[in-house]
Design a protein around this motif. Structure first.
Motif, PDB file in Angstrom:
ATOM      1  N   ARG A 199       0.835  -1.210   0.000  1.00 52.59           N
ATOM      2  CA  ARG A 199       0.000   0.000   0.000  1.00 52.59           C
ATOM      3  C   ARG A 199       0.862   1.250   0.000  1.00 52.59           C
ATOM      4  O   ARG A 199       0.546   2.242  -0.671  1.00 52.59           O
ATOM      5  CB  ARG A 199      -0.917  -0.048   1.233  1.00 52.59           C
ATOM      6  CG  ARG A 199      -1.854   1.163   1.412  1.00 52.59           C
ATOM      7  CD  ARG A 199      -2.633   1.484   0.164  1.00 52.59           C
ATOM      8  NE  ARG A 199      -3.347   0.335  -0.376  1.00 52.59           N
ATOM      9  CZ  ARG A 199      -3.936   0.325  -1.566  1.00 52.59           C
ATOM     10  NH1 ARG A 199      -3.874   1.403  -2.339  1.00 52.59           N
ATOM     11  NH2 ARG A 199      -4.554  -0.752  -2.012  1.00 52.59           N
TER      12      ARG A 199
ATOM     13  N   GLU B  77      -6.876   0.231  -9.658  1.00 47.64           N
ATOM     14  CA  GLU B  77      -7.774   0.819  -8.655  1.00 47.64           C
ATOM     15  C   GLU B  77      -8.612   1.943  -9.238  1.00 47.64           C
ATOM     16  O   GLU B  77      -9.727   2.204  -8.777  1.00 47.64           O
ATOM     17  CB  GLU B  77      -6.969   1.288  -7.450  1.00 47.64           C
ATOM     18  CG  GLU B  77      -6.342   0.125  -6.688  1.00 47.64           C
ATOM     19  CD  GLU B  77      -5.675   0.515  -5.387  1.00 47.64           C
ATOM     20  OE1 GLU B  77      -5.439  -0.378  -4.554  1.00 47.64           O
ATOM     21  OE2 GLU B  77      -5.381   1.721  -5.203  1.00 47.64           O
TER      22      GLU B  77
ATOM     23  N   GLU C 297      -5.836  -7.573  -1.254  1.00 51.12           N
ATOM     24  CA  GLU C 297      -6.519  -7.165  -0.035  1.00 51.12           C
ATOM     25  C   GLU C 297      -7.751  -6.309  -0.343  1.00 51.12           C
ATOM     26  O   GLU C 297      -8.752  -6.354   0.379  1.00 51.12           O
ATOM     27  CB  GLU C 297      -5.550  -6.390   0.866  1.00 51.12           C
ATOM     28  CG  GLU C 297      -6.165  -5.781   2.115  1.00 51.12           C
ATOM     29  CD  GLU C 297      -6.703  -6.827   3.084  1.00 51.12           C
ATOM     30  OE1 GLU C 297      -7.583  -6.469   3.897  1.00 51.12           O
ATOM     31  OE2 GLU C 297      -6.273  -7.991   3.037  1.00 51.12           O
ATOM     32  N   THR C 298      -7.703  -5.542  -1.421  1.00 57.03           N
ATOM     33  CA  THR C 298      -8.827  -4.657  -1.771  1.00 57.03           C
ATOM     34  C   THR C 298      -9.957  -5.406  -2.485  1.00 57.03           C
ATOM     35  O   THR C 298     -11.003  -4.813  -2.749  1.00 57.03           O
ATOM     36  CB  THR C 298      -8.354  -3.510  -2.680  1.00 57.03           C
ATOM     37  OG1 THR C 298      -7.888  -4.047  -3.933  1.00 57.03           O
ATOM     38  CG2 THR C 298      -7.258  -2.708  -2.021  1.00 57.03           C
TER      39      THR C 298
END
Length: 550
Positions: free
Chosen positions: A137, A183, A212-213
């Motif tokens: 991240r 994203e 994770e997203t």
């Protein structure tokens, strides 16, 4: 008394004398009180430092017998390998040196054999180590800072959700920069599943952060060929989810869907391709009448070709070579195979650092450009015996053959800046008489029977993304172009695009460029009505016809 014992006593006396002198200096220096409101007496300071002994100090040796024995030993084979791996990994990882502490590269277990779950309880992904989420991240957040144009596009279109209902399957390099693109697509309404287009370019921590997203990522650095195709298949072949858009880099994903899942391929609404190799494959399908969906050729859009291909490679070629070989470029003789935009960027960078650069070309126009830019255009066979470095960037196959590799001099470097690993005939080097020695990640010494070594980088795969990084800002230009191409194909009314390969509309190219001009605080001149009428243009563009060569 032995001579050795006498020398030892002499050293002890000398060390004792030095210690007393040092104590006197310390006392004299501590006696000088220098407060914020007082001036330093430079005479005193000078006398203090003049009192320091000028002879070479004698090192105090504690437990010198054991120390000598300890340090005189050669490292064990395991220790040497561990040390070599530790040192070389930090210099070739495609992310910061901190990665060497959190990367799980020491874990030899294949991610396919692991069961991993993200914080939401999902296991629909396959990455090296899901625990690297926080590190990944941070990498993505750093990339966002230099991709302001793509973030701007995300904010402008987020409320409209132009990709709502889009199910995008992607096969690109998985880096912090492409994560910002993925994203962005999700923020615009798309569902995404992603695989890597190169077995060496994946940033493991970024893959973890994306997983994770909720993005289904199937990729890790160092995949085998079997892993590569398995990851692509897992992205396409999943229960309850069928892609309707493809974002590809190299054409492998498109080829896999076309061959393995023809019914899925027919329902695809659009393909966006960004590499020379992939575009070539699309044109072949179109020519054969087998392309049953519209496709957008992003590679030949101006904002991709003139920026990513040229400016990106101009900087990243040096980075990749330095990280892997620590080579000095001044005076080196280099041959660059191909003088397209990638070749132009490589040649300009190498020439600027003092290398003697030769160019090989099949196209007389590109060859003439090379000559006018000050490069010698030669056949590879004419220079193969004395060049130090060969760089391929043609998109072709067998540009460098085994016969030519046999004739290269000892210590030569061979690498590829094209997308595909077909340009260097690596398969011909996997024979019993040649020895492969891995000296760093993605750096192999190929040893001939007479002892000659040729240094092969990334096993002939794309050098910059396999062995180093590329400039984030340039990737922002390409990523914005890809996002707009996906939006255009997905929302185009029926009939606008037929089953063929198209270039990005000129207006979109100009829009991508305008988004990035704010970074440089650039101010465009505006046409007045009279000037626009004289040129026959709309005041707001497009400013060049489709046939214009930038």
């Amino acid at each position: 008394m032995s001579e050795a014992a006498g020398e030892t006593r002499l050293e002890v006396k000398q060390a004792s004398k030095e210690a007393k002198e040092s104590e006197n200096v310390a006392e004299k220096y501590s006696a000088m009180t220098v407060s914020k409101n007082s001036d330093l007496n430079m005479g005193e300071l000078s006398s203090v430092f003049s009192a320091v002994p000028t002879h070479k100090p004698v090192k105090k040796q504690i437990q010198f017998v054991e120390d000598k024995q300890e340090f005189s030993r050669f490292p064990t084979k395991t220790a040497r390998r561990s040390l070599s791996r530790s040192i070389s990994q930090s210099s070739t990882d495609s992310y910061s040196s901190a990665a060497s502490y959190s990367d799980s590269s020491d874990d030899e277990t294949s991610p396919r054999d692991k069961t991993q779950v993200n914080s939401k309880g999902s296991s629909d992904f396959c990455v090296k180590n899901i625990k690297q989420v926080e590190f990944g991240r941070r990498e993505i957040e750093i990339a966002e800072q230099d991709m302001s144009a793509l973030i701007s596009l995300r904010k402008r279109a987020q409320s409209e959700k132009p990709l709502a209902g889009a199910k995008i399957v992607g096969c690109t390099h998985i880096t912090a920069q492409t994560a910002v693109l993925i994203e962005t697509l999700v923020a615009l309404g798309a569902q995404c599943r992603w695989a890597a287009c190169n077995i060496y370019s994946t940033q493991n921590e970024v893959a973890a952060a994306l997983s994770e997203t909720g993005v289904a990522v199937f990729a890790w650095k160092g995949e085998s060929e079997d892993d590569f195709w398995w990851c692509i298949d897992r992205c396409v072949n999943t229960e309850g989810w069928q892609p309707n858009m493809i974002l590809d880099d190299g054409g492998d994903l498109t080829h896999w869907v076309y061959k393995k899942y023809p019914n899925v391929f027919k329902k695809i609404r659009g393909i966006v391709e960004e590499s020379v190799t992939g575009v070539h494959r699309l044109y072949q399908l179109s020519k054969a009448g087998k392309l049953c969906v519209p496709a957008m050729n992003v590679n030949d859009s101006v904002t991709k070709q003139k920026f990513d291909n040229l400016y990106c490679c101009r900087e990243s070629i040096l980075d990749g070579l330095k990280r892997t070989t620590d080579v000095m470029f001044g005076g080196k003789q280099v041959v660059v195979c191909g003088y397209g935009e990638v070749g132009k960027g490589c040649c300009a960078a190498l020439k600027a650092l003092g290398a003697v650069v030769y160019v090989t070309e099949i196209d007389p126009i590109c060859a003439l450009q090379a000559c006018m830019d000050g490069f010698r255009v030669m056949k590879l066979n004419e220079v193969i015996r004395h060049v130090d470095i060969i760089i391929t960037c043609t998109g072709n196959k067998n540009v460098v053959t085994r016969d030519q590799l046999d004739r290269m001099k000892n210590g030569s470097i061979v690498c590829n800046m094209g997308h595909s690993n077909t340009e260097i005939d690596v398969a011909s080097l996997r024979t019993p008489e040649l020895t492969w020695e891995r000296v760093r990640p993605q750096v192999d010494h190929i040893i001939w029977p007479d002892g000659k070594r040729v240094i092969l980088l990334a096993e002939g795969r794309l050098l910059n993304l396999s062995c180093s990084t590329v400039p984030t800002f340039v990737l922002s230009i390409t990523a914005t172009t890809q996002a707009l191409a996906l939006i255009e194909l997905y929302n185009a009314p029926e009939g606008r695009y037929k089953k063929d390969v198209y270039l990005l509309p000129k207006k979109m190219d100009e829009y991508v460029a305008s988004l990035h001009l704010t970074t440089f605080d650039a101010h465009l001149t505006e046409l007045n009505d009279e000037q626009a009428k004289y040129l026959g243009l709309n005041k707001n563009g497009p400013f060049k016809p489709n046939y214009y060569r930038y």
